[in-house]
Enzyme design. Structure first.
Site, PDB file in Angstrom:
ATOM      1  N   SER A 196       0.851  -1.186   0.000  1.00 22.95           N
ATOM      2  CA  SER A 196       0.000   0.000   0.000  1.00 22.95           C
ATOM      3  C   SER A 196       0.886   1.234   0.000  1.00 22.95           C
ATOM      4  O   SER A 196       1.984   1.224   0.581  1.00 22.95           O
ATOM      5  CB  SER A 196      -0.894   0.021   1.243  1.00 22.95           C
ATOM      6  OG  SER A 196      -1.518   1.280   1.400  1.00 22.95           O
ATOM      7  N   TYR A 245      -1.763   0.159  10.207  1.00 20.69           N
ATOM      8  CA  TYR A 245      -1.897  -0.407   8.863  1.00 20.69           C
ATOM      9  C   TYR A 245      -0.653  -0.080   8.044  1.00 20.69           C
ATOM     10  O   TYR A 245      -0.101  -0.953   7.354  1.00 20.69           O
ATOM     11  CB  TYR A 245      -3.142   0.156   8.184  1.00 20.69           C
ATOM     12  CG  TYR A 245      -3.357  -0.358   6.781  1.00 20.69           C
ATOM     13  CD1 TYR A 245      -3.787  -1.661   6.554  1.00 20.69           C
ATOM     14  CD2 TYR A 245      -3.127   0.462   5.676  1.00 20.69           C
ATOM     15  CE1 TYR A 245      -3.981  -2.139   5.261  1.00 20.69           C
ATOM     16  CE2 TYR A 245      -3.326  -0.002   4.388  1.00 20.69           C
ATOM     17  CZ  TYR A 245      -3.748  -1.301   4.191  1.00 20.69           C
ATOM     18  OH  TYR A 245      -3.936  -1.768   2.914  1.00 20.69           O
TER      19      TYR A 245
END
Length: 246
Positions: A141, A155
């Site tokens: 990501s 995250y």
């Protein structure tokens, strides 16, 4: 495509979103594809049927990414039923957000078990079967490099670990002729990050192209890395974010 493809891929979390798009794109390139899923057997079977309609072999395997034995077994089942394993796409992942003061230890452990530990387990097992020309593709990501809002630290940390593992494994497996790369998607229109709603509208303004990406656009890069054109690319972390982090 022939149903006797000589290459086999395992795409974790391949029942929807980016994973499903990658699985179907690889099938269109003549690859036999196994996918894992944890919740919706209906969705997984639908992806498998679409792969078979393309003309490639398909296999849907229930495997919760939090379960080490299930992840390990998924790799072995792929090899046993499809005959080999040339491509591993570590796509399964979860999104958990929250600021430091509110994020629980259970949330932290779950996030890391799915986004980091499962990637380690699947890659270690897959490497046992791969020969020269093997491809490992991790779905990371852009939050590992660019985090413009609060609440995403954990995250981002999990995806940052994937970036580090990608670089290290490229060194570990390079002598065997196996490439290891990661794709860093930005805002992609999926169930996890839909392109509709007030939050999406605000985020869209921060993207250079002023739109969310599609799963197929991520899948195109995965197919490139999995194919012969990607043979000299390894240890790379490649952004697909529409210029959000430019």
């Amino acid at each position: 495509m022939s149903s006797t493809s000589t290459r086999v891929a395992l795409v974790t979390g391949g029942s929807r979103g980016i994973g499903a798009a990658i699985a179907e794109r690889l099938a269109r390139d003549g690859v036999s594809v196994a996918i894992t899923y944890s919740a919706s057997e209906h969705d997984a079977r639908a992806v498998a049927r679409r792969i078979e309609a393309i003309g490639s072999r398909a296999l849907a395997i229930r495997a919760d990414a939090r379960d080490v034995d299930a992840v390990r077994k998924a790799v072995h089942t792929t090899v046993e039923q499809l005959g080999s394993l040339e491509i591993l796409v570590n796509n399964a992942g979860i999104l958990r957000t929250g600021v430091l003061q509110e994020f629980s230890l259970d949330d932290f452990d779950t996030l890391m078990s799915v986004n980091v530990r499962a990637v380690f387990v699947a890659t270690r097992e897959a490497a046992k079967f791969m020969k020269s020309g093997g491809r490992i593709i991790n779905i990371g990501s852009i939050t590992s490099e660019y985090l413009p809002i609060p609440g995403g630290a954990f995250y981002a940390a999990s995806k940052g670990a994937v970036v580090g593992l990608t670089r290290g494994w490229a060194r570990d497996l390079g002598a065997a002729g196996i490439t290891v790369n990661s794709i860093l998607p930005g805002r992609i229109d999926t169930d996890m990050t839909p392109a509709t709603g007030p939050v999406a509208q605000r985020i869209r303004g921060s993207i250079a192209l002023q739109r969310y990406g599609s799963p197929d656009e991520v899948a195109s890069l995965a197919a490139f890395l999995a194919g012969p054109e990607g043979s000299f690319i390894t240890g790379a972390n490649l952004r697909v974010d529409g210029g959000a982090s430019a």
